[in-house]
Design a protein around this motif. Structure first.
Motif, short mmCIF file in Angstrom:
data_model
loop_
_atom_site.label_atom_id
_atom_site.label_comp_id
_atom_site.label_asym_id
_atom_site.label_seq_id
_atom_site.Cartn_x
_atom_site.Cartn_y
_atom_site.Cartn_z
N ALA A 218 0.72 -1.15 -0.16
CA ALA A 218 -0.07 0.23 -0.11
C ALA A 218 0.81 1.08 0.21
CB ALA A 218 -0.32 -0.09 1.16
N ASP A 219 1.49 0.90 0.73
CA ASP A 219 3.16 2.45 0.58
C ASP A 219 3.49 2.86 -0.76
OD1 ASP A 219 1.95 2.99 3.75
OD2 ASP A 219 4.04 1.82 4.77
N GLU A 220 4.03 1.65 -0.70
CA GLU A 220 4.60 1.50 -2.01
C GLU A 220 3.30 2.35 -3.66
OE1 GLU A 220 7.12 -1.23 -4.98
OE2 GLU A 220 6.42 -2.46 -3.56
N MET A 221 3.18 1.58 -3.22
CA MET A 221 1.91 2.17 -4.54
C MET A 221 1.59 3.73 -4.43
SD MET A 221 2.00 -0.29 -7.15
CE MET A 221 3.82 -0.41 -6.23
N SER A 222 1.40 3.74 -2.95
CA SER A 222 0.94 5.80 -2.61
C SER A 222 1.75 6.05 -3.41
CB SER A 222 0.62 5.70 -1.41
OG SER A 222 -0.42 4.65 -1.70
N GLU A 223 3.50 6.19 -2.55
CA GLU A 223 4.21 6.61 -3.45
C GLU A 223 4.71 6.89 -4.97
OE1 GLU A 223 7.98 4.87 -1.27
OE2 GLU A 223 6.99 4.66 0.33
N GLN A 224 4.49 5.98 -5.64
CA GLN A 224 4.56 5.55 -6.88
C GLN A 224 3.69 5.85 -7.38
OE1 GLN A 224 5.74 1.82 -8.30
NE2 GLN A 224 7.71 2.01 -6.99
N GLY A 225 2.28 7.11 -6.50
CA GLY A 225 0.82 7.47 -7.56
C GLY A 225 -0.41 6.64 -8.14
N VAL A 226 0.49 5.09 -8.18
CA VAL A 226 -0.98 3.89 -8.56
C VAL A 226 -1.95 4.21 -8.26
CG1 VAL A 226 -0.87 1.39 -9.33
CG2 VAL A 226 1.73 2.47 -9.23
N ILE A 227 -2.24 4.40 -6.62
CA ILE A 227 -3.45 4.25 -6.24
C ILE A 227 -3.78 6.20 -5.40
CG2 ILE A 227 -3.78 2.78 -5.79
CD1 ILE A 227 -2.59 2.33 -2.99
#
Length: 227
Positions: A218-227
């Motif tokens: 969740a943190d990783e995808m948030s950081e990358q703007g995926v979610i």
């Protein structure tokens, strides 16, 4: 071609629903949970476009590529060393489409976030070089099909949202409180099994490794703007 039948679409939405419920147990993840919840209705379109229309190149894809569908072969003279071959199992989701979804699935399901932050760029470079070599051996130039390292990286980034939908289903399914199909009527239609899976999706797990994987993702995808 995968067209999003009710069973698969509902299972993907069940994965999202389970993940959203899990994240709501953590105050720091409430905003991520809200953004994921907003993807529920568009999950089918994201999957179809991302798995079939995404990417510069199209290829035969596995469609469910994670560690439990991979069998490794080890050298007889060095059984504790690195594998020298791999067999892919369970091809029921095989389709022609965006193979980068498979690559994302392999990385997320077989490595942790720290590894991905350090090595994803190297993996993509290696993947591009091997693909370019295979094309040349087939008598094609990578430029003939629009394959460059930069384009592959861009396609991978653009594929992440659809790939995440697929991976969420894979990693959240173990959160089921029990076997959702046990107790189902003999010969139950897929719709009934799907409904039982949706009901059985637990929103909390005591498995620390899985808990860490889900929070890191969740943190990783948030950081990358995926979610």
């Amino acid at each position: 071609m995968w067209r999003g039948p009710r069973m698969e679409v509902d299972l993907i939405r069940a994965g999202l629903r389970g993940y959203v419920g899990f994240l709501r147990h953590y105050s720091a993840q409430h905003e991520t949970a809200r953004r994921l919840e907003a993807l529920q209705e568009s999950a089918r379109d994201l999957m179809i476009v991302g798995m079939h229309g995404g990417g510069t190149l199209r290829s035969v894809c596995h469609g469910d590529l994670w560690k439990l569908n991979m069998m490794f072969r080890y050298p007889a003279d060095e059984p504790a060393g690195a594998p020298d071959g791999v067999m892919l199992l369970d091809w029921q989701h095989c389709h022609v489409g965006n193979f980068l979804v498979d690559l994302f699935s392999v990385l997320v399901n077989n490595t942790d976030a720290a590894f991905r932050r350090r090595h994803t760029a190297d993996v993509l470079r290696f993947f591009h070089d091997e693909l370019a070599l295979a094309l040349r051996e087939a008598g094609l130039q990578p430029s003939d099909v629009g394959l460059s390292h930069e384009q592959l990286v861009a396609d991978y980034q653009a594929s992440k949202k659809a790939a995440l939908m697929r991976v969420i289903f894979d990693v959240v399914l173990p959160l089921a409180a029990d076997d959702a199909t046990s107790g189902a009527d003999p010969g139950a239609p897929p719709e009934q099994l799907v409904d039982r899976l949706v009901e059985a999706m637990a929103v909390k797990t005591t498995d620390q490794q899985l808990e860490r994987l889900l929070l890191e993702l969740a943190d990783e995808m948030s950081e990358q703007g995926v979610i």
